[in-house]
Design an enzyme around this catalytic site. Sequence first.
Site, mmCIF file in Angstrom:
data_model
loop_
_atom_site.group_PDB
_atom_site.id
_atom_site.type_symbol
_atom_site.label_atom_id
_atom_site.label_comp_id
_atom_site.label_asym_id
_atom_site.label_seq_id
_atom_site.Cartn_x
_atom_site.Cartn_y
_atom_site.Cartn_z
ATOM 1 N N ARG A 44 0.809 -1.216 0.000
ATOM 2 C CA ARG A 44 0.000 0.000 0.000
ATOM 3 C C ARG A 44 0.856 1.287 0.000
ATOM 4 N NH1 ARG A 44 -5.362 0.937 2.628
ATOM 5 N NH2 ARG A 44 -5.278 -1.227 3.278
ATOM 6 N N HIS A 245 6.328 -26.511 10.920
ATOM 7 C CA HIS A 245 7.737 -26.902 10.985
ATOM 8 C C HIS A 245 7.964 -28.212 11.760
ATOM 9 C CE1 HIS A 245 8.201 -22.973 9.409
ATOM 10 N NE2 HIS A 245 8.308 -22.306 10.534
ATOM 11 N N LYS A 350 19.098 -20.499 21.150
ATOM 12 C CA LYS A 350 18.489 -20.884 19.882
ATOM 13 C C LYS A 350 19.081 -22.225 19.478
ATOM 14 C CE LYS A 350 17.984 -19.493 15.023
ATOM 15 N NZ LYS A 350 16.557 -19.521 14.786
HETATM 16 C C1 BG6 Z 1 8.700 -18.742 11.383
HETATM 17 C C2 BG6 Z 1 7.880 -18.321 12.582
HETATM 18 O O1 BG6 Z 1 7.951 -19.588 10.563
HETATM 19 O O2 BG6 Z 1 9.866 -19.422 11.834
HETATM 20 C C3 BG6 Z 1 8.719 -17.449 13.523
HETATM 21 O O3 BG6 Z 1 6.748 -17.586 12.144
HETATM 22 C C4 BG6 Z 1 10.009 -18.143 13.878
HETATM 23 O O4 BG6 Z 1 7.967 -17.154 14.697
HETATM 24 C C5 BG6 Z 1 10.731 -18.623 12.628
HETATM 25 O O5 BG6 Z 1 10.815 -17.214 14.600
HETATM 26 C C6 BG6 Z 1 11.924 -19.477 12.980
HETATM 27 O O6 BG6 Z 1 12.648 -19.750 11.804
HETATM 28 P P1 BG6 Z 1 14.212 -19.949 11.833
HETATM 29 O O7 BG6 Z 1 14.569 -20.297 10.436
HETATM 30 O O8 BG6 Z 1 14.802 -18.647 12.320
HETATM 31 O O9 BG6 Z 1 14.481 -21.034 12.816
#
Ligand code: BG6
Length: 495
Positions: A44, A245, A350
């Site tokens: 937009r 996922h 992570k």
């Molecule tokens: C996305 C989610 O599909 O995957 C996010 O919407 C998440 O919330 C992300 O942070 C994680 O992906 P990656 O590749 O960083 O592990």
Amino acid sequence: MQASLLVIFGASGDLTRRLLVPGLFELFVEGLLPQGFAVLGVSRTAHPDDSFRSLLLSAAREQAQGAFDDAPFREFASRVFYHPADLENPDSYAGLCARIRSLCADRGIPGNIVFYAAVAPRQYASLVRRIGEAGLAVPTDDLPGFRRLVVEKPFGRDLASARALNREILSVFRDEQVFRIDHFLGKETVQNIFVFRFGNGIFEPVWNRNFVDHVQITVAESIGVEGRGDFYEEAGAVRDMIQNHLLQLMALVAMEPPASLDGGDVRGERLKLLRSVGRVAPERVGEMCVRGQYAEGEAGGRKVPAYRAEKSVSPGSFTETYAALRLGIDNWRWAGVPFYLRTGKRMARKVSEIAIQFHPAPSLLFKETACGQLESNLLVVNIQPEEGIFLRFGAKEPGPAVCVRPVDFHFSYREAFGTRSTPAYGRLLLDVMHGDPTLFPREEEVETSWALLDPFLRRWEEDPARDLSFYPAGSWGPPEADALLTAGRDRWRTP
Ligand code: BG6
């Protein structure tokens, strides 16, 4: 490969800057984009092409977090164009058609168009309808090439809405034109699960209930909701991560070998596996899941707020930022083997990994020795950030006494191949341009995943506070999740 035009709807959003454009830039650097390839961002906000390119450049510099050479990016960005349009307004599409026509003519693109729906999920259906009404979904004399549609996740918010969305999309596009994206399937380490299992002779014979005790699939993130509070309030961890996922990872780990590498065969086996996952009866749902929400805590050495204090999040929110499920697979290979799935935001670190825990060896010979109990063999597929695989086994500790200690065999992508993996989005976009659907879940995979989760979602719709505990940001999630593991026998791994 023939040139194509990628039209990104919702181009001023985070996804375009953070994932799509960097993925395409990587393909450009590697020389994998076809001659004449171009991107048309549609949103937009009114921008001329140049200021859109500048925004992308600043985002790329920021992501590089260090030395960044502008020159190749500028060269790539000269293939990026922008068209302002209100996608809710049907009258906007005539201007868009004209822009697409003139771009294809200028750049010698034979009408091959990929539409990417990077808009809010609630807009998918109307966007697709309008693409259809504008006549853009079918080849014409002046734009004769292919038309493909990429749809982001979450695809629906439960089984009924996913079915309705599939119906809407398939009333405009044929199934082979639709690519439902799950970027985990584009990760190199995830594709390697397939090669590891079916490209080696020694693992498959032990890949079953006779040898495997249980499987843990963890996708932990240290970040919070990062300004996506409004999206996350609607989604939560189950819809955002598990439905797509984690269930796809489970399918890859547990599926049977396909008849060939053909997309139809591979997708068919993933689907067969998802269909074999045991449905959880409504009265047993509570035993099979734990939800959590992060409270205030620490991440990366600094204090971070609770989820409820994040921007655009309700102060009384019951949305889960953590979820753990126990599932089982009702087939000959896996009957009786628990599959534990967990994901969360603001966790200790992570890490995404799949841990296959094998049955213990009989301790008979060693139970009188100094080390007592033997540890079971463990195989861990590290999806990220340390991409690789390790196998844990017992070895004799040096010294006069017999003592067995666990040690690891390690395979690291970086060490073995001296390279980092291609970003998932780039790889998947290339597959779309090639028309290869293998790494994209088909309609029934998406619907089967929702069908598995529907009993959980219904339980929380009835009572949003149910099964929800709080965990401090920077921890491994709520302690209640420990009880999910079978009768105190198994433990969650701390990666
Ligand atoms: C996305 C989610 O599909 O995957 C996010 O919407 C998440 O919330 C992300 O942070 C994680 O992906 P990656 O590749 O960083 O592990």
